[in-house]
Design a protein around this motif. Sequence first.
Motif, PDB file in Angstrom:
ATOM      1  N   TYR A 127      10.104 -17.937 -22.871  1.00 55.56           N
ATOM      2  CA  TYR A 127       8.999 -18.591 -22.176  1.00 55.56           C
ATOM      3  C   TYR A 127       8.920 -20.086 -22.468  1.00 55.56           C
ATOM      4  CZ  TYR A 127       7.648 -13.769 -21.529  1.00 55.56           C
ATOM      5  OH  TYR A 127       7.643 -12.459 -21.198  1.00 55.56           O
ATOM      6  N   ALA A 128       9.792 -20.610 -23.288  1.00 52.99           N
ATOM      7  CA  ALA A 128       9.767 -22.036 -23.611  1.00 52.99           C
ATOM      8  C   ALA A 128      10.291 -22.828 -22.410  1.00 52.99           C
ATOM      9  CB  ALA A 128      10.626 -22.305 -24.835  1.00 52.99           C
ATOM     10  N   PRO A 129       9.696 -24.001 -22.136  1.00 51.56           N
ATOM     11  CA  PRO A 129      10.195 -24.804 -21.014  1.00 51.56           C
ATOM     12  C   PRO A 129      11.581 -25.345 -21.333  1.00 51.56           C
ATOM     13  CG  PRO A 129       8.516 -26.011 -22.237  1.00 51.56           C
ATOM     14  CD  PRO A 129       8.552 -24.621 -22.800  1.00 51.56           C
ATOM     15  N   ALA A 130      12.354 -25.520 -20.291  1.00 53.18           N
ATOM     16  CA  ALA A 130      13.710 -26.024 -20.464  1.00 53.18           C
ATOM     17  C   ALA A 130      13.643 -27.486 -20.887  1.00 53.18           C
ATOM     18  CB  ALA A 130      14.489 -25.883 -19.169  1.00 53.18           C
ATOM     19  N   ASP A 131      14.535 -27.871 -21.797  1.00 51.50           N
ATOM     20  CA  ASP A 131      14.582 -29.259 -22.255  1.00 51.50           C
ATOM     21  C   ASP A 131      15.411 -30.052 -21.251  1.00 51.50           C
ATOM     22  OD1 ASP A 131      14.545 -31.602 -23.644  1.00 51.50           O
ATOM     23  OD2 ASP A 131      15.831 -30.918 -25.294  1.00 51.50           O
ATOM     24  N   PRO A 132      14.793 -31.011 -20.511  1.00 47.03           N
ATOM     25  CA  PRO A 132      15.566 -31.748 -19.508  1.00 47.03           C
ATOM     26  C   PRO A 132      16.589 -32.685 -20.136  1.00 47.03           C
ATOM     27  CG  PRO A 132      13.359 -32.646 -19.683  1.00 47.03           C
ATOM     28  CD  PRO A 132      13.400 -31.423 -20.541  1.00 47.03           C
ATOM     29  N   TYR A 133      16.461 -32.968 -21.424  1.00 42.65           N
ATOM     30  CA  TYR A 133      17.367 -33.889 -22.080  1.00 42.65           C
ATOM     31  C   TYR A 133      18.341 -33.170 -23.008  1.00 42.65           C
ATOM     32  CZ  TYR A 133      13.807 -37.058 -20.422  1.00 42.65           C
ATOM     33  OH  TYR A 133      12.943 -37.730 -19.643  1.00 42.65           O
TER      34      TYR A 133
END
Length: 171
Positions: free
Chosen positions: A45-51
């Motif tokens: 459920y953690a948001p994806a890291d865009p970096y």
Amino acid sequence: MSYPPPPGGWHDPSGNGPQSGPPADPTLPIGGNPIPTQPTPADPYAPADPYAGMKSADPYAAPAYPAGDPYAAGGYPPAAHPAYAQPAGRTNGLAIAALVLSLLGVTSCITAPIGAILGHVALRQIRERGESGEGMAKAGIIVGWVLTGLMVLGFGLFLVALANDNTGSSY
């Protein structure tokens, strides 16, 4: 010198004091044996890291940014209330007088050209001083010159009518 050290915290310069080993590893529990651990599963459920793919091993390297506009996806919510305009500055008094005198020119013919001339002066003052009232000054100019033109045209037609008077009267 004797052990324990004196209250000033000075150490023994001769090196005859007690010796100790290297400092203990703070990551190990008491006793020195490591505890076997399971790898932590990734949080679904953690948001994806865009970096995630852009992190460098060199902490002093220039940051790499993703392609495209990073702000395009989110945006800002609409304003809760409409924005109000900045209050207008002081209205030029000659602009008000120009409009009033031009409109009075409908009943008294002499005030229309005065209103038109005051409108020109008011426009110059508005541009120099940054005041408001430009619309009133322009309206005073337009109405004043139109009524002045109609007045001159009417007076000219009146003179033509007097010149062509065929009533038969002689002087």
